[in-house]
Design a protein around this motif. Structure first.
Motif, PDB file in Angstrom:
ATOM      1  N   GLU A  45       0.675  -1.072  -0.208  1.00 47.48           N
ATOM      2  CA  GLU A  45      -0.029  -0.176   0.248  1.00 47.48           C
ATOM      3  C   GLU A  45       0.194   1.170   0.201  1.00 47.48           C
ATOM      4  O   GLU A  45       0.025   2.566  -0.177  1.00 47.48           O
ATOM      5  CB  GLU A  45      -0.951   0.092   1.139  1.00 47.48           C
ATOM      6  CG  GLU A  45      -0.576  -0.141   2.577  1.00 47.48           C
ATOM      7  CD  GLU A  45      -1.097   0.117   3.618  1.00 47.48           C
ATOM      8  OE1 GLU A  45      -1.580   1.282   3.875  1.00 47.48           O
ATOM      9  OE2 GLU A  45      -1.651  -1.293   4.726  1.00 47.48           O
TER      10      GLU A  45
ATOM     11  N   ASP B 286       1.104  -7.597  11.272  1.00 42.37           N
ATOM     12  CA  ASP B 286       0.525  -7.421  10.741  1.00 42.37           C
ATOM     13  C   ASP B 286       1.640  -6.715   9.421  1.00 42.37           C
ATOM     14  O   ASP B 286       2.298  -6.031  10.105  1.00 42.37           O
ATOM     15  CB  ASP B 286      -0.430  -6.547  11.364  1.00 42.37           C
ATOM     16  CG  ASP B 286      -1.190  -5.453   9.672  1.00 42.37           C
ATOM     17  OD1 ASP B 286      -2.128  -6.176   8.775  1.00 42.37           O
ATOM     18  OD2 ASP B 286      -1.329  -4.014  10.412  1.00 42.37           O
TER      19      ASP B 286
ATOM     20  N   ASN C  64       2.206  -5.815   5.705  1.00 41.25           N
ATOM     21  CA  ASN C  64       0.689  -4.821   4.375  1.00 41.25           C
ATOM     22  C   ASN C  64       1.906  -5.056   3.305  1.00 41.25           C
ATOM     23  O   ASN C  64       1.792  -4.166   2.045  1.00 41.25           O
ATOM     24  CB  ASN C  64       0.882  -3.954   5.142  1.00 41.25           C
ATOM     25  CG  ASN C  64       1.714  -3.131   5.180  1.00 41.25           C
ATOM     26  OD1 ASN C  64       2.600  -3.182   5.101  1.00 41.25           O
ATOM     27  ND2 ASN C  64       1.103  -1.761   5.526  1.00 41.25           N
ATOM     28  N   SER C  65       3.214  -5.658   2.959  1.00 45.89           N
ATOM     29  CA  SER C  65       3.558  -5.673   1.506  1.00 45.89           C
ATOM     30  C   SER C  65       4.746  -6.553   1.848  1.00 45.89           C
ATOM     31  O   SER C  65       4.847  -7.775   2.111  1.00 45.89           O
ATOM     32  CB  SER C  65       4.622  -4.404   1.916  1.00 45.89           C
ATOM     33  OG  SER C  65       3.740  -3.252   2.170  1.00 45.89           O
TER      34      SER C  65
ATOM     35  N   ARG D  70       6.257  -5.229   6.699  1.00 46.85           N
ATOM     36  CA  ARG D  70       6.030  -3.703   7.073  1.00 46.85           C
ATOM     37  C   ARG D  70       6.158  -2.408   6.326  1.00 46.85           C
ATOM     38  O   ARG D  70       7.220  -2.400   7.592  1.00 46.85           O
ATOM     39  CB  ARG D  70       4.872  -3.925   8.265  1.00 46.85           C
ATOM     40  CG  ARG D  70       3.712  -2.875   8.578  1.00 46.85           C
ATOM     41  CD  ARG D  70       2.846  -3.031  10.207  1.00 46.85           C
ATOM     42  NE  ARG D  70       1.833  -2.105  10.380  1.00 46.85           N
ATOM     43  CZ  ARG D  70       1.076  -1.589   9.148  1.00 46.85           C
ATOM     44  NH1 ARG D  70       0.545  -2.614   9.047  1.00 46.85           N
ATOM     45  NH2 ARG D  70       0.165  -1.074   9.579  1.00 46.85           N
TER      46      ARG D  70
END
Length: 222
Positions: free
Chosen positions: A78, A112, A114-115, A212
């Protein structure tokens, strides 16, 4: 309980390994799970990635020389991610195979992510030279989770020392298909890593390095 490893050790058994601990940066550790994916899961995911992901060649600068990186890459995340002379723009078009393994991975390591940087090592000539994943957008103590598919390749960690006195302190993980290696704590501050070039012919390897990424101007200390 985490095991303290000794210099020049080849590690093949699953475990939580302490590489080093310093007063300034804290603990550097690696978690290795040789059978994170079963043989069937690994083979299926390898085929799905090949079908769903488009790998590309990128030009980067190494020791002042600009040339094609000796591997192919795809990026999903993102936020933008820059290393060396390469910048990957945000790409949220995650293939279903990557979404599935991301969910399984987050449950395993309770983190967590995200990439993901997808790396394709096509044959014995492809490799990645010594480096750290120490870009600012990763935060201070990033967790880098690496899933390996296809051919086994040698992943080597080397202690960073400005005086080059401890460059013989290395740990080698032969990363087999379905394995998971997680670098944590101060590993990116105190250690560098590489994938060695092979001397014998070998089959393709796909490496999925989840992480992340924080937005630009992030001021946290994660």
């Amino acid at each position: 309980m985490a095991e303290k490893v000794t210099p020049k050790k080849i590690i093949t058994e699953s475990g939580d390994y302490i590489l080093s601990e310093t007063c300034s940066n804290g603990k550097s550790s690696v978690v290795y799970i040789a059978d994170f994916l079963s043989a069937a899961e690994s083979s299926t995911l390898f085929d799905q990635i090949q079908q769903q992901v488009t790998f590309e060649s990128f030009t980067n600068t190494f020791d002042g020389v600009t040339e094609l990186e000796p591997k192919q890459i795809a990026w999903y995340g993102e936020h933008p991610y820059t290393y060396g002379a390469v910048t990957h723009e945000p790409n949220m078009n995650w293939p279903s195979a990557l979404q599935s393994i991301k969910t399984k991975l987050e449950e395993q390591i309770n983190c967590d992510l995200n990439s993901v940087l997808c790396n394709l090592y096509r044959d014995k000539h492809d490799y990645v030279s010594w480096h750290t994943d120490g870009e600012p957008e990763l935060g201070l103590h990033p967790t880098i989770a690496s899933v390996s598919l296809g051919e086994t390749r040698q992943f080597v960690l080397r202690r960073i020392n400005n005086n080059k006195e401890n460059n013989d302190v290395t740990y080698t993980f032969p990363l087999c298909a379905g394995s998971l290696l997680v670098m944590k704590g101060a590993t990116q501050q105190d250690w560098e890593h590489c994938i060695l070039q092979e001397t014998q012919e070998c089959q393709p390897r796909i490496n999925l390095t989840f992480r992340r990424i924080y937005p630009p101007n992030h001021t946290g200390t994660d």
